[in-house]
Design a protein around this motif. Structure first.
Motif, PDB file in Angstrom:
ATOM      1  N   TYR A  39      53.103 -26.426  19.945  1.00  0.00           N
ATOM      2  CA  TYR A  39      52.422 -25.985  18.603  1.00  0.00           C
ATOM      3  C   TYR A  39      53.560 -25.343  17.865  1.00  0.00           C
ATOM      4  N   PHE A  40      53.432 -25.531  16.489  1.00  0.00           N
ATOM      5  CA  PHE A  40      54.320 -24.763  15.436  1.00  0.00           C
ATOM      6  C   PHE A  40      53.395 -24.910  14.005  1.00  0.00           C
ATOM      7  N   PHE A  41      54.038 -24.149  12.929  1.00  0.00           N
ATOM      8  CA  PHE A  41      53.484 -24.152  11.771  1.00  0.00           C
ATOM      9  C   PHE A  41      54.622 -24.723  10.824  1.00  0.00           C
ATOM     10  N   ASP A  42      54.434 -26.127  10.455  1.00  0.00           N
ATOM     11  CA  ASP A  42      55.541 -26.947   9.547  1.00  0.00           C
ATOM     12  C   ASP A  42      55.514 -26.526   8.202  1.00  0.00           C
ATOM     13  N   TYR A  43      54.524 -26.046   7.524  1.00  0.00           N
ATOM     14  CA  TYR A  43      54.525 -26.010   6.134  1.00  0.00           C
ATOM     15  C   TYR A  43      53.483 -24.744   6.065  1.00  0.00           C
ATOM     16  N   TRP A  44      54.008 -23.986   5.058  1.00  0.00           N
ATOM     17  CA  TRP A  44      53.312 -22.652   4.345  1.00  0.00           C
ATOM     18  C   TRP A  44      53.254 -22.666   3.179  1.00  0.00           C
ATOM     19  N   GLY A  45      52.168 -21.809   2.745  1.00  0.00           N
ATOM     20  CA  GLY A  45      51.850 -21.785   1.269  1.00  0.00           C
ATOM     21  C   GLY A  45      52.707 -20.508   0.683  1.00  0.00           C
ATOM     22  N   GLN A  46      52.737 -20.285  -0.442  1.00  0.00           N
ATOM     23  CA  GLN A  46      53.709 -19.223  -1.054  1.00  0.00           C
ATOM     24  C   GLN A  46      52.960 -18.053  -0.825  1.00  0.00           C
ATOM     25  N   GLY A  47      51.801 -17.935  -0.416  1.00  0.00           N
ATOM     26  CA  GLY A  47      51.060 -16.704  -0.319  1.00  0.00           C
ATOM     27  C   GLY A  47      50.304 -15.964  -1.297  1.00  0.00           C
ATOM     28  N   THR A  48      49.376 -15.167  -0.814  1.00  0.00           N
ATOM     29  CA  THR A  48      48.678 -14.222  -2.059  1.00  0.00           C
ATOM     30  C   THR A  48      48.660 -12.968  -1.571  1.00  0.00           C
ATOM     31  N   LEU A  49      48.642 -11.999  -2.382  1.00  0.00           N
ATOM     32  CA  LEU A  49      48.962 -10.474  -2.211  1.00  0.00           C
ATOM     33  C   LEU A  49      47.281  -9.824  -2.030  1.00  0.00           C
ATOM     34  N   LEU A  50      47.042  -9.085  -0.994  1.00  0.00           N
ATOM     35  CA  LEU A  50      45.906  -8.343  -0.791  1.00  0.00           C
ATOM     36  C   LEU A  50      46.220  -6.976  -0.919  1.00  0.00           C
ATOM     37  N   THR A  51      45.828  -6.077  -1.788  1.00  0.00           N
ATOM     38  CA  THR A  51      46.227  -4.682  -1.532  1.00  0.00           C
ATOM     39  C   THR A  51      44.967  -3.914  -1.629  1.00  0.00           C
ATOM     40  N   VAL A  52      44.921  -3.086  -0.436  1.00  0.00           N
ATOM     41  CA  VAL A  52      43.614  -2.312  -0.183  1.00  0.00           C
ATOM     42  C   VAL A  52      43.864  -0.892  -0.425  1.00  0.00           C
ATOM     43  N   SER A  53      43.329  -0.270  -1.652  1.00  0.00           N
ATOM     44  CA  SER A  53      43.529   0.959  -2.068  1.00  0.00           C
ATOM     45  C   SER A  53      42.492   1.553  -2.751  1.00  0.00           C
ATOM     46  N   SER A  54      42.176   2.766  -2.858  1.00  0.00           N
ATOM     47  CA  SER A  54      41.403   3.447  -3.530  1.00  0.00           C
ATOM     48  C   SER A  54      42.208   3.833  -4.995  1.00  0.00           C
ATOM     49  N   LEU A  81      50.195 -26.218   0.051  1.00  0.00           N
ATOM     50  CA  LEU A  81      49.315 -25.244   0.179  1.00  0.00           C
ATOM     51  C   LEU A  81      49.507 -24.414  -0.410  1.00  0.00           C
ATOM     52  N   VAL A  82      48.370 -23.984  -1.550  1.00  0.00           N
ATOM     53  CA  VAL A  82      48.157 -22.823  -2.548  1.00  0.00           C
ATOM     54  C   VAL A  82      47.220 -22.129  -2.371  1.00  0.00           C
ATOM     55  N   GLU A  83      47.632 -20.671  -2.001  1.00  0.00           N
ATOM     56  CA  GLU A  83      46.594 -19.938  -1.811  1.00  0.00           C
ATOM     57  C   GLU A  83      46.015 -19.061  -3.005  1.00  0.00           C
ATOM     58  N   SER A  84      44.958 -18.420  -2.908  1.00  0.00           N
ATOM     59  CA  SER A  84      44.426 -17.947  -4.153  1.00  0.00           C
ATOM     60  C   SER A  84      43.283 -16.925  -3.685  1.00  0.00           C
ATOM     61  N   GLY A  85      43.026 -15.924  -4.469  1.00  0.00           N
ATOM     62  CA  GLY A  85      42.179 -14.763  -4.157  1.00  0.00           C
ATOM     63  C   GLY A  85      42.508 -13.398  -3.849  1.00  0.00           C
ATOM     64  N   GLY A  86      43.917 -13.417  -3.735  1.00  0.00           N
ATOM     65  CA  GLY A  86      44.424 -11.951  -3.686  1.00  0.00           C
ATOM     66  C   GLY A  86      44.018 -11.114  -4.694  1.00  0.00           C
ATOM     67  N   ASP A  87      43.528 -10.023  -4.461  1.00  0.00           N
ATOM     68  CA  ASP A  87      43.475  -8.708  -5.164  1.00  0.00           C
ATOM     69  C   ASP A  87      43.590  -7.449  -4.918  1.00  0.00           C
ATOM     70  N   LEU A  88      43.304  -6.277  -5.759  1.00  0.00           N
ATOM     71  CA  LEU A  88      43.177  -5.111  -5.459  1.00  0.00           C
ATOM     72  C   LEU A  88      41.946  -4.664  -4.988  1.00  0.00           C
ATOM     73  N   VAL A  89      41.678  -4.258  -3.918  1.00  0.00           N
ATOM     74  CA  VAL A  89      40.130  -3.905  -3.243  1.00  0.00           C
ATOM     75  C   VAL A  89      40.143  -2.576  -2.619  1.00  0.00           C
ATOM     76  N   GLN A  90      38.982  -1.941  -2.907  1.00  0.00           N
ATOM     77  CA  GLN A  90      38.851  -0.568  -2.430  1.00  0.00           C
ATOM     78  C   GLN A  90      38.660  -0.407  -0.720  1.00  0.00           C
ATOM     79  N   ALA A  93      48.709  -6.713   2.416  1.00  0.00           N
ATOM     80  CA  ALA A  93      49.818  -7.705   2.839  1.00  0.00           C
ATOM     81  C   ALA A  93      49.807  -8.812   2.255  1.00  0.00           C
ATOM     82  N   VAL A  94      50.806  -9.695   1.988  1.00  0.00           N
ATOM     83  CA  VAL A  94      50.717 -11.176   1.542  1.00  0.00           C
ATOM     84  C   VAL A  94      50.304 -11.919   2.878  1.00  0.00           C
ATOM     85  N   TYR A  95      49.184 -12.685   2.231  1.00  0.00           N
ATOM     86  CA  TYR A  95      48.580 -13.541   3.282  1.00  0.00           C
ATOM     87  C   TYR A  95      48.951 -15.093   2.892  1.00  0.00           C
TER      88      TYR A  95
END
Lengths: 122, 108
Positions: free
Chosen positions: A107-122, A4-13, A92-94
């Motif tokens: 139910y449970f989560f058996d695999y997780w990705g490495q995460g992608t960081l979203l930063t919300v800041s001006s 599982l490979v996350e992408s798209g995290g960024d710095l957003v206002q 957060a890291v998503y």
């Protein structure tokens, strides 16, 4: 091997929008429910959203309801999280996670990705 | 919403020690309780599902028990690689999952 490979995290206002993606491989993606879980810096885990295998049912935490939308493209083995009206507290890291259901075990989560960081800041 | 309370929030133990972490949901959740291990900068890893079932590949020194409103995760003989934060998760109100606040385990 499940990946599982996350992408798209960024710095957003604050007030901005962003879409996260999670590319899945190594398992029958269209047969599994999927979820997003986030972790604010130095904090614990918080479930964000889940989607059924076919995509017809979606669920969101109250903290993101009306602002975030989970979706999936089973033809491309990809999970998405569309986020609008972002706030500083969404920083957060998503992680995307593969849901499993086993009869008598629940139910449970058996695999997780490495995460992608979203930063919300001006 | 089901609230999950873990204790302790942190603990320090020596290699070879037996360590127990508890998790108490705010209402009965049958055996719908999972445990995850997270090392710094890494994704969580499933250890135990359905309160007491060991995930494939997880060392047998990890065990879980409990039902209803009281659960435990036990490490029978602590190893250096067990330094991590441990989270419980309820799946009773699936998919409205909730996690405990975490227990940070430090090696003395």
């Amino acid at each position: 091997e499940v990946q599982l490979v996350e992408s798209g995290g960024d710095l957003v206002q604050p007030g901005g929008s962003l879409r996260l993606s999670c590319a899945a491989s190594g398992f029958p993606f269209s047969s599994n429910a999927m979820s997003w879980v986030r972790q604010a810096p130095g904090k614990g885990l918080e479930w964000v959203s889940s989607i059924s295998a076919g995509g017809g049912s979606t669920y969101h935490a109250d903290s993101v309801k009306g602002r975030f939308t989970i979706s999936r493209d089973n033809s491309k083995n990809t999970l998405f999280l569309q986020m609008h009206s972002l706030r500083a507290e969404d920083t957060a890291v998503y992680y995307c996670a593969k849901d499993v259901y086993r009869y008598s075990y629940g139910y449970f989560f058996d695999y997780w990705g490495q995460g992608t960081l979203l930063t919300v800041s001006s | 919403d089901i609230q999950m309370t873990q204790s302790p929030s942190s603990l320090s133990a020596s290699v070879g020690d037996r360590v127990t972490i508890t998790c108490r949901p705010s209402q009965s959740i049958s055996n719908s309780l999972n445990w995850y291990q997270q090392k710094p900068g890494k994704a969580p890893k499933l250890l135990i599902y359905a309160a007491s079932s060991l995930q494939s590949g997880v060392p047998s020194r990890f065990s879980g028990s409990g039902s209803g409103t009281y659960f435990t995760l036990t490490i029978s003989s602590l190893q250096p690689e067990d330094y991590a934060t441990y989270y419980c998760q309820q799946s009773y109100s699936t998919p409205m999952y909730t996690f405990g606040q975490g227990t940070k385990l430090e090696i003395k």
